[in-house]
Design a protein around this motif. Sequence first.
Motif, short mmCIF file in Angstrom:
data_model
loop_
_atom_site.label_atom_id
_atom_site.label_comp_id
_atom_site.label_asym_id
_atom_site.label_seq_id
_atom_site.Cartn_x
_atom_site.Cartn_y
_atom_site.Cartn_z
N GLY A 296 0.77 -1.24 0.00
CA GLY A 296 0.00 0.00 0.00
C GLY A 296 0.79 1.28 0.00
N ALA A 297 2.11 1.22 -0.21
CA ALA A 297 2.90 2.46 -0.25
C ALA A 297 2.41 3.33 -1.40
N THR A 298 2.51 4.63 -1.20
CA THR A 298 1.96 5.57 -2.19
C THR A 298 2.99 6.12 -3.15
N ASN A 299 4.28 5.76 -3.00
CA ASN A 299 5.31 6.27 -3.92
C ASN A 299 6.27 5.16 -4.33
N PRO A 300 5.80 4.20 -5.14
CA PRO A 300 6.65 3.07 -5.53
C PRO A 300 7.80 3.43 -6.46
N PRO A 319 15.58 -0.17 -1.19
CA PRO A 319 14.75 0.89 -1.78
C PRO A 319 14.96 2.22 -1.07
N GLY A 320 14.52 3.28 -1.75
CA GLY A 320 14.52 4.58 -1.12
C GLY A 320 13.34 4.71 -0.16
N THR A 321 13.07 5.92 0.26
CA THR A 321 11.99 6.15 1.22
C THR A 321 10.63 5.90 0.59
#
Length: 464
Positions: A296-300, A319-321
């Motif tokens: 559900g992350a909003t910035n893949p 991965p990054g933030t």
Amino acid sequence: MKKNFRLLTKKTWAVVICTFFSCVFLSTAQAQTERTFENAGTTEWQVPTNVTQITIETWGAGGAGGATQMESGILGIPNQRPAGGGGGGAYAKSTISVTPGEMLNITVGRGGENSNGTARDGENSSVKRGTTPLVEAEGGKSVGGISTLTGAQGGQASNSIGDVTYSGGNGGNGEIGSSSGAYSASGGGGGAAGNHGNGYNGGNGVSGSSGSAGAAGSAGNGDEIAGNGGEGLHSTILGEWEGVGNSGSNYGGGGGGSIHTNLLEINTPKAGGQGGDGYIRISYEEALQVSYVLNGATNPTSIPSGMINPGDPMISVKPGTITKDNHTFEGWFYDNACTQAVDWSANCTQTSNFILYAKWTLNQITVHFNTNGGTPTLSDEQIIIGAAMSTVQPATNPTRTGYNFVGWFYDEALTNAVDWNTSCTATTDFTLYAKWESALAATFDKVNDVTCFGGNDGKINIYI
């Protein structure tokens, strides 16, 4: 005709399942692949998808043995003449990082030649990025001139490029027999370097009736790729009708020296044995595919390419933030239950494609209740930011003697009433306040002609 390359795959695999946030690769084993190039010349090779590291092995071509021509002797009788052997090709190896899809230039060295005294050395074998050599093995030298007795030098490790390098064997020397050249012997070609050792020198020719041709130099220790040198020749008192040198074996063997003994071809040089062509082998394992379940992350877009070789630092695929509304990121895990955390300071110990899972916890805040003198005292409640306020609505209203309960308010001034049908917009802990109204309050519809009487019981009676 030989094929220009061979593609050898030792294991196969792969089923791919893709979702919106991640591609999940299911794999049972890594594949070990070898790509070989054996025809002399230059070609391009494209690094396959999912390959980030390759091991390059190169064998330089062998040099040619010396050419010979009969010389005028006593009373005009031609003399037989031998020559030395050519040098074997060197070996070089390195493991390098590459980018999937990039083009590399492959050059397989051509074996050396000397047919008429003008020699061409064995060519280098190399793999280049553009014009920059990544790995290069020097070819063996050819014996120049006509009837040159000294054998040529093998390709040198010091002139090659690689983390591991070995030298090819030197060609053996030729030796003239009697004044007429009878019983002369040419030198053997040097052996190519192997992937575990230098090539062996070709044997020197030994003249005389009990002499011998120069022995072929053996290939260096290692696998079957490196070739032996060509064997030298040994003439008799009457000479030999054919004196062309023996060619070096593929791959990289130096050619043997020739002997010119043909009285019918006095003015025609006999060619030295040709050097064996070079060889290149590229081996690799397809990098492990790392997939990411973001939950559900909003910035893949911060997710990397996700390819790693076993033993490489895990930090290379970190991965990054990433963010998720109303959640706190707790880290990456190897399992869906999020119990096996990834150690980014460690090296990759996985042997097949794998998945990393993002772990989140909901951002909850505390709701306090101030009953302003009412009972019972209410316990604190937890609410998720953005959740309906009704999730923390008390099941029953508090009570207070002499007062009626009006409702709950966000502020102490009791001006901003709670609407339990809305969502929680607060981002930090907050307090709800109870509002009360006196149960003794009187309401009059008529305020004129009011008469008050004091009773004997101490009460004041009001009549309208």
